[in-house]
Design a protein around this motif. Structure first.
Motif, short mmCIF file in Angstrom:
data_model
loop_
_atom_site.label_atom_id
_atom_site.label_comp_id
_atom_site.label_asym_id
_atom_site.label_seq_id
_atom_site.Cartn_x
_atom_site.Cartn_y
_atom_site.Cartn_z
N ASP A 86 19.62 -16.39 29.90
CA ASP A 86 19.71 -17.16 28.66
C ASP A 86 20.03 -16.29 27.45
O ASP A 86 21.05 -16.47 26.81
N HIS A 87 19.15 -15.33 27.09
CA HIS A 87 19.39 -14.58 25.86
C HIS A 87 18.62 -13.27 25.81
O HIS A 87 17.65 -13.07 26.55
N VAL A 88 19.09 -12.40 24.92
CA VAL A 88 18.36 -11.19 24.53
C VAL A 88 18.20 -11.23 23.01
O VAL A 88 19.16 -11.54 22.29
N THR A 89 17.00 -10.94 22.52
CA THR A 89 16.75 -10.97 21.07
C THR A 89 16.31 -9.59 20.59
O THR A 89 15.51 -8.92 21.23
N ILE A 90 16.86 -9.20 19.43
CA ILE A 90 16.45 -7.96 18.78
C ILE A 90 16.12 -8.28 17.32
O ILE A 90 16.55 -9.31 16.79
#
Length: 490
Positions: free
Chosen positions: A190-194
């Motif tokens: 789904d996603h990577v968040t920083i």
């Protein structure tokens, strides 16, 4: 009346403040999900697309113009014999877990990358290193076996970022670097968040948070951009819709160049592909323009060797493997090959899946059947790149100036011709620009003449973004989505 106006004004101010605050976050679309988040232990471009210059930093870095710039090293000196590089490091730098960065971390990182059991996908970048010495906490001396003028460039690759011994073992899922963003979460599929690193040693970034959403399907990518679910898609997978975005004032279309040589790679150790005549026959069966038009909707530049056309040392060798199906048939007959079926392994990108169907039809026209297998990216890396279990595959090599991969006999297409290896050794020892240029041209001609692979096109960078976003790179001199200068405008 006074109190009502004040309350209304306060509500408006709060709303405006919320709206303004919302404009320091961004959601970007990505086609491929990174198999891990450790750029020092993975070959996938998608790793650098998330972490390069954002989470991790090297001694040097690549800027949007392709030039080498200082990073964790604020400057460096070179000895008179060209063998020792002394890097002067920034002080007051910490990793995201609070541990201090110093020359010991540089020594650890370089020794780890060049170790015999190193998992680094670009281990060759460090092969010329003879020793790494800590001079003091802010100074590191790297001595090379031979002079190498490209060493600062090599240190700018994502594979050469500096990591800490305290966190190195877990970087695949818990990336800890020194960069302006720190890792928040990774929801696989789904996603990577920083998020912004409040303790960053350098210039603070404008964005407080960035989310990389994984959207492999071109139709879904188009829908996500149109709905505003994604703010930007730096490598947009549906070039057929770019004209529609260009006509819509809500968006900007960003078209530039990349370092991505897109090739039909051939397993040079697998019969009958170990026969140069058969490889030449395959090359002449390919109509590059038909692939560029059909798979990329006209975006891309035909190439005849593994080198970027925008590089001043590029040699146009497309005529050597010009589309000539009759010559292809004659070469197959000369090689005594008939009723040939080859396995064509295709990773997820649009250029591979769409291009693969076109190439299969082109090969069929000269009597070569193909058995297509669609692989997910992790499968492709395991089976094709690591396992070398394939006949043909399509992939874009997005690493900068990477013709030296042809000197590696165990690299997935398995060329490694001794004469080519000698050329690359000579290149590494040559500092004179004219001499380097001559060697690079000779190298291009050698692999084109040996028809190591069928060279298709230089991948164009086709991006789409909200019109109010500034700072995204137009070109891709490396594989990153560098967010350090990205910001919203009113």
């Amino acid at each position: 009346m006074f109190h009502r106006l004040t309350a209304t004004a306060a509500a408006l101010a709060l709303t405006a403040g919320t709206a303004l605050a919302a404009q320091d976050t961004i959601t970007l679309g990505m086609v491929l999900e990174p198999p891990n988040l450790d750029p020092t232990a993975g070959a996938a471009a998608a790793v650098d697309e998330v972490v390069y210059a954002n989470i991790f930093e090297g001694l040097t870095r690549i800027g949007p113009d392709g030039a080498v710039r200082p990073a964790l090293a604020e400057s460096w000196d070179v000895s008179e014999d060209g063998k020792t590089y002394t890097f002067h490091l920034h002080t007051g730098v910490t990793f995201h877990d609070g541990t201090t960065f110093d020359a010991g971390d540089v020594k650890f990182s370089l020794d780890r990358a060049r170790a015999e059991d190193s998992a680094n996908a670009q281990k060759a970048l460090f092969a010329g290193v003879d020793s790494v010495e800590v001079v003091d906490p802010a100074t590191i001396a790297v001595t090379l076996k031979d002079p190498d003028g490209s060493f600062p460039f090599n240190m700018a690759w994502g594979d050469a970022v500096i990591v800490a011994p305290e966190s190195a073992a877990d970087l695949a899922t818990k990336p800890i670097g020194t960069g302006p963003f720190r890792f928040v979460d990774w929801v696989q599929g789904d996603h990577v968040t920083i998020e912004r690193n409040p303790d960053y040693w350098g210039k603070p970034v404008a964005l407080s948070r960035a989310t990389f959403r994984i959207i492999a399907d071109p139709t879904a990518a188009f829908a996500a951009m149109m709905a505003g679910d994604v703010d930007a898609f730096p490598n947009f997978p549906a070039p057929e819709t770019l004209a529609q975005f260009a006509a819509d004032p809500r968006f900007k279309v960003i078209v530039g160049s990349t370092e991505g040589e897109t090739i039909l790679a051939m397993n040079n150790k697998k019969p009958p592909l170990d026969n140069v005549t058969v490889r030449e026959a395959i090359a002449h069966a390919i109509n590059r323009q038909e692939i560029i038009d059909g798979a990329m909707f006209g975006y891309g530049t035909a190439i005849g060797t593994h080198f970027a056309p925008h590089n001043p040392d590029y040699v146009d060798l497309t005529a050597l493997s010009a589309y000539d199906p009759e010559k292809s048939k004659a070469l197959l007959a000369e090689a005594g090959v008939n009723d040939l079926t080859l396995r064509l392994a295709l990773p997820p990108p649009t250029y591979a899946r769409r291009g693969g169907e076109i190439i299969a039809a082109q090969l069929a026209a000269v009597g070569i059947k193909t058995k297509i297998t669609n692989l997910e990216w992790a499968q492709w890396l395991e089976q094709v790149f690591k396992g070398r279990d394939f006949d043909l595959t399509i992939v874009s090599h997005t690493e900068p100036m990477d013709i030296n991969i042809y000197a590696r006999p165990d690299y997935y297409f398995q060329y490694g011709k001794p004469e080519f290896v000698a050329l690359m050794d000579k290149l590494a020892k040559t500092a004179d620009p004219a001499g380097r240029s001559a060697i690079l041209k000779q190298a291009q001609e050698m692999i084109a003449g040996d028809y190591v692979n069928a060279y298709l096109f230089q991948l164009a960078k086709t991006g789409v973004a909200n019109a109010k976003i500034e700072g995204l790179w137009e070109n891709s001199p490396n594989q990153s989505n560098d967010l350090t200068e990205v910001h919203w405008i009113e």
